[in-house]
Design an enzyme around this catalytic site. Structure first.
Site, PDB file in Angstrom:
ATOM      1  N   LYS A  21       0.805  -1.117   0.222  1.00 29.06           N
ATOM      2  CA  LYS A  21      -0.118  -0.039  -0.067  1.00 29.06           C
ATOM      3  C   LYS A  21       0.746   1.173   0.025  1.00 29.06           C
ATOM      4  CE  LYS A  21      -3.018   0.725   3.501  1.00 29.06           C
ATOM      5  NZ  LYS A  21      -2.620   2.220   4.223  1.00 29.06           N
ATOM      6  N   ARG A  26       3.003   5.857  -3.128  1.00 24.67           N
ATOM      7  CA  ARG A  26       4.062   6.912  -3.675  1.00 24.67           C
ATOM      8  C   ARG A  26       4.266   6.592  -5.107  1.00 24.67           C
ATOM      9  NH1 ARG A  26       4.227   5.736   1.606  1.00 24.67           N
ATOM     10  NH2 ARG A  26       5.574   6.974   3.040  1.00 24.67           N
ATOM     11  N   GLN A 169       4.586   9.395   6.960  1.00 28.44           N
ATOM     12  CA  GLN A 169       3.510  10.234   6.195  1.00 28.44           C
ATOM     13  C   GLN A 169       3.844  11.484   6.603  1.00 28.44           C
ATOM     14  OE1 GLN A 169      -0.296   9.010   7.802  1.00 28.44           O
ATOM     15  NE2 GLN A 169      -0.145   7.159   6.524  1.00 28.44           N
ATOM     16  N   ASP A 319       1.945  -1.046  11.862  1.00 26.50           N
ATOM     17  CA  ASP A 319       0.882  -1.443  11.338  1.00 26.50           C
ATOM     18  C   ASP A 319       0.586  -3.226  11.654  1.00 26.50           C
ATOM     19  OD1 ASP A 319       0.164   0.826  10.222  1.00 26.50           O
ATOM     20  OD2 ASP A 319       1.129   0.360   8.241  1.00 26.50           O
ATOM     21  N   LYS A 346      -4.673   5.837  14.381  1.00 29.05           N
ATOM     22  CA  LYS A 346      -4.589   5.087  13.137  1.00 29.05           C
ATOM     23  C   LYS A 346      -6.200   5.065  12.759  1.00 29.05           C
ATOM     24  CE  LYS A 346      -0.351   4.238  12.840  1.00 29.05           C
ATOM     25  NZ  LYS A 346       0.481   5.107  11.874  1.00 29.05           N
ATOM     26  N   ARG A 392      -7.637  -3.360   9.526  1.00 30.05           N
ATOM     27  CA  ARG A 392      -6.690  -4.074  10.315  1.00 30.05           C
ATOM     28  C   ARG A 392      -7.325  -4.872  11.473  1.00 30.05           C
ATOM     29  NH1 ARG A 392      -2.579  -3.334   6.864  1.00 30.05           N
ATOM     30  NH2 ARG A 392      -1.947  -1.360   6.475  1.00 30.05           N
TER      31      ARG A 392
HETATM   32  C1  S3P Z   1       2.359   4.917   6.014  1.00 25.47           C
HETATM   33  C2  S3P Z   1       3.069   5.059   7.286  1.00 25.47           C
HETATM   34  C3  S3P Z   1       2.412   4.811   8.647  1.00 25.47           C
HETATM   35  C4  S3P Z   1       1.357   3.520   8.496  1.00 25.47           C
HETATM   36  C5  S3P Z   1       0.644   3.865   7.462  1.00 25.47           C
HETATM   37  C6  S3P Z   1       1.242   3.859   6.127  1.00 25.47           C
HETATM   38  C7  S3P Z   1       3.090   5.294   4.917  1.00 25.47           C
HETATM   39  O1  S3P Z   1       1.913   5.965   9.381  1.00 25.47           O
HETATM   40  O2  S3P Z   1       0.878   3.323   9.799  1.00 25.47           O
HETATM   41  O3  S3P Z   1      -0.417   2.612   7.243  1.00 25.47           O
HETATM   42  O4  S3P Z   1       2.688   4.734   3.842  1.00 25.47           O
HETATM   43  O5  S3P Z   1       3.924   6.328   4.882  1.00 25.47           O
HETATM   44  P1  S3P Z   1       2.313   6.979  10.245  1.00 25.47           P
HETATM   45  O6  S3P Z   1       3.321   7.844   9.337  1.00 25.47           O
HETATM   46  O7  S3P Z   1       1.263   7.942  10.787  1.00 25.47           O
HETATM   47  O8  S3P Z   1       3.219   6.405  11.175  1.00 25.47           O
END
Ligand code: S3P
Length: 446
Positions: A21, A26, A169, A319, A346, A392
């Site tokens: 994902k 990206r 993120q 995750d 989350k 999840r």
């Molecule tokens: C992700 C970063 C994580 C993760 C999310 C996907 C990403 O979140 O929990 O499912 O693709 O950058 P956070 O940046 O909030 O930790």
């Protein structure tokens, strides 16, 4: 939609779960910012990634999918997006919302972003604050939540931003904004979070540097460059693969092979924990593909032992905690998972969702501060769990239902399609017994 998971025996077989994902979001976004055509195979066609594709189309990017499932993206170049006529609805997708904000910060027009009830509850301030510092205007609902409006600026100011949380993120949003700023933009995070953005940017010709500094890890990108288009295959998602991995690890006699999984070390922490608990985990056919390590994970089931997981390990398994808690519910002894504050923000408050759901399934557990204690044993199951718009949570309890003494029913299981379309079918091919329940089939599972 409700789904029922009935107890099954040992699992066996091989499977390739859908594309990663994080990499899929990206891949589309960075291809949109490149100059020229990128072709992406193995893209996750879950609702979250489709929300990103829709948003990019609304921003003037031409994307097409052929009959073989190969996506072609005609990149418009950094700063080349067009003002969207409509509100960008990102559904359940936090990655889409936060990374797009980074990109939109570098465009001198106004966009409106929203999402489903889950996404509208999630904090956007952690991204809005640095982007404002760089020159974007962002107006959010109270608590810095969606819906929000963003007016970007074609030439942002480069910053050095210290993030309080290790969040890929947040880091990615700032790095993507940094592409629209002259000179170097740096993000410092306390612990290393997943680094797909950095790898992909480097693969497209950007200058990206990662170094250890006293406060943690600093990542720097040089802005105002042209990104080259790139064609590649998205590896299978280690977070999705972790559900069949746990189901196999908990049942002695199981042996499951999960193919072409992304083995980026910032993503595989939970597999190490599962091995520490006693599961037999081996990596085969290890190779590199488009800047990411990929391989087959072989999981053999064993009687598991409790673990104590330190907070510093959280970013590498952020995750996977819900499924790890399920594994702990079947282990001998009491497990402790420390430093779980991020789980509260989350798709649902995963600390509460899991503690309440586990208790409903007869598992003794308690939250102490930011830690969760799970007493292992042989969970009764026999409960109905609400997915709370959290894929999840839904998948974790369907895995638990297959291993418990009595079936588990999950309400709102359609949320699984955000990240893992075909979850039930894939699990069932390995020997699980998961099925949708007809709408009229009310009452407790028998
Ligand atoms: C992700 C970063 C994580 C993760 C999310 C996907 C990403 O979140 O929990 O499912 O693709 O950058 P956070 O940046 O909030 O930790």
């Amino acid at each position: 939609m409700e789904m029922l998971a009935e107890p099954h025996g040992a699992l066996s077989g091989r499977a390739r779960v859908p594309g990663d994902k994080s990499i899929s979001h990206r891949a589309l976004m960075l291809a949109a910012l490149a100059v020229g055509e990128s072709r992406i195979r193995g893209l996750l066609e879950g609702e979250d990634v489709l929300a990103t594709a829709r948003a990019l189309r609304a921003l003037g990017v031409a994307l097409a999918r052929d009959a073989q499932g190969v996506w072609t993206v005609h990149g418009v170049g950094t700063g080349g997006l067009a003002e969207p006529e409509e509100v960008l609805d990102l559904g359940n997708a936090g990655t889409a919302a936060r990374l797009l904000l980074g990109i939109l910060a570098g465009h001198g027009f106004t966009s409106f972003l929203t999402g489903d009830a889950s996404l509208r509850r999630r904090p956007m301030g952690r991204v809005a604050r640095p982007l404002r510092e760089m020159g974007a205007q962002i107006l959010c609902r109270s608590g810095e939540r969606l819906p929000l409006a963003i007016t970007g600026c074609a030439r942002l100011l480069p910053v050095v931003w210290r993030s309080e949380v290790a969040s890929a993120q947040v880091k990615s949003a700032i790095l993507l904004a940094g592409l629209h700023a002259p000179g170097a933009t740096t993000v410092i995070e306390p612990l290393p979070s997943r680094d797909h953005t950095e790898r992909m940017l480097a693969g497209m010709g950007a200058e990206v540097r990662t170094e250890t500094v006293p406060e943690g890890i600093a990542v720097t990108v040089k802005g105002e460059i042209e990104l080259a288009p790139r064609s590649f295959t998205v590896p299978a998602d280690p977070s999705s693969a972790f559900f069949p991995a746990v189901a196999a690890a908990v049942s002695p006699g199981s042996e499951v092979l999960l193919e072409e999984v992304c083995l980026n070390p910032t993503r595989t922490g939970a597999y190490a924990v599962l091995a520490e608990m006693g599961a037999e985990i081996a990596i085969e056919d290890r190779r590199e593909s488009a800047g990411e390590l990929v391989g087959t994970i072989r999981v053999r089931g064993r009687a598991l032992e409790a673990v104590d997981v330190a907070p510093e390990r959280a970013p590498s398994m952020i995750d996977e905690y819900p499924a790890l808690f399920v594994a702990a519910a079947f282990a001998r002894g009491t497990s402790r998972f420390r430093g779980l504050a991020e789980l509260r923000v989350k798709e649902s408050d995963r600390l509460a969702s899991m503690a309440e759901g586990l208790a409903a399934c007869g598992v003794r557990c308690r939250i102490e501060g930011e830690d969760l204690f799970v007493e292992g044993g042989r969970p009764a199951g026999g409960a109905t769990i609400d997915a709370r718009l959290d894929h999840r949570i839904a998948m974790s309890f369907l895995v638990l239902g297959g291993l418990a003494q009595a079936p588990v029913r999950v309400r709102g299981a359609e949320t699984i399609a955000t990240s893992f379309p075909g979850f039930a079918e894939l699990m069932n091919r390995l020997g699980a017994r998961i099925r949708p329940l007809p709408e009229t089939d009310a009452g407790e599972p028998s």
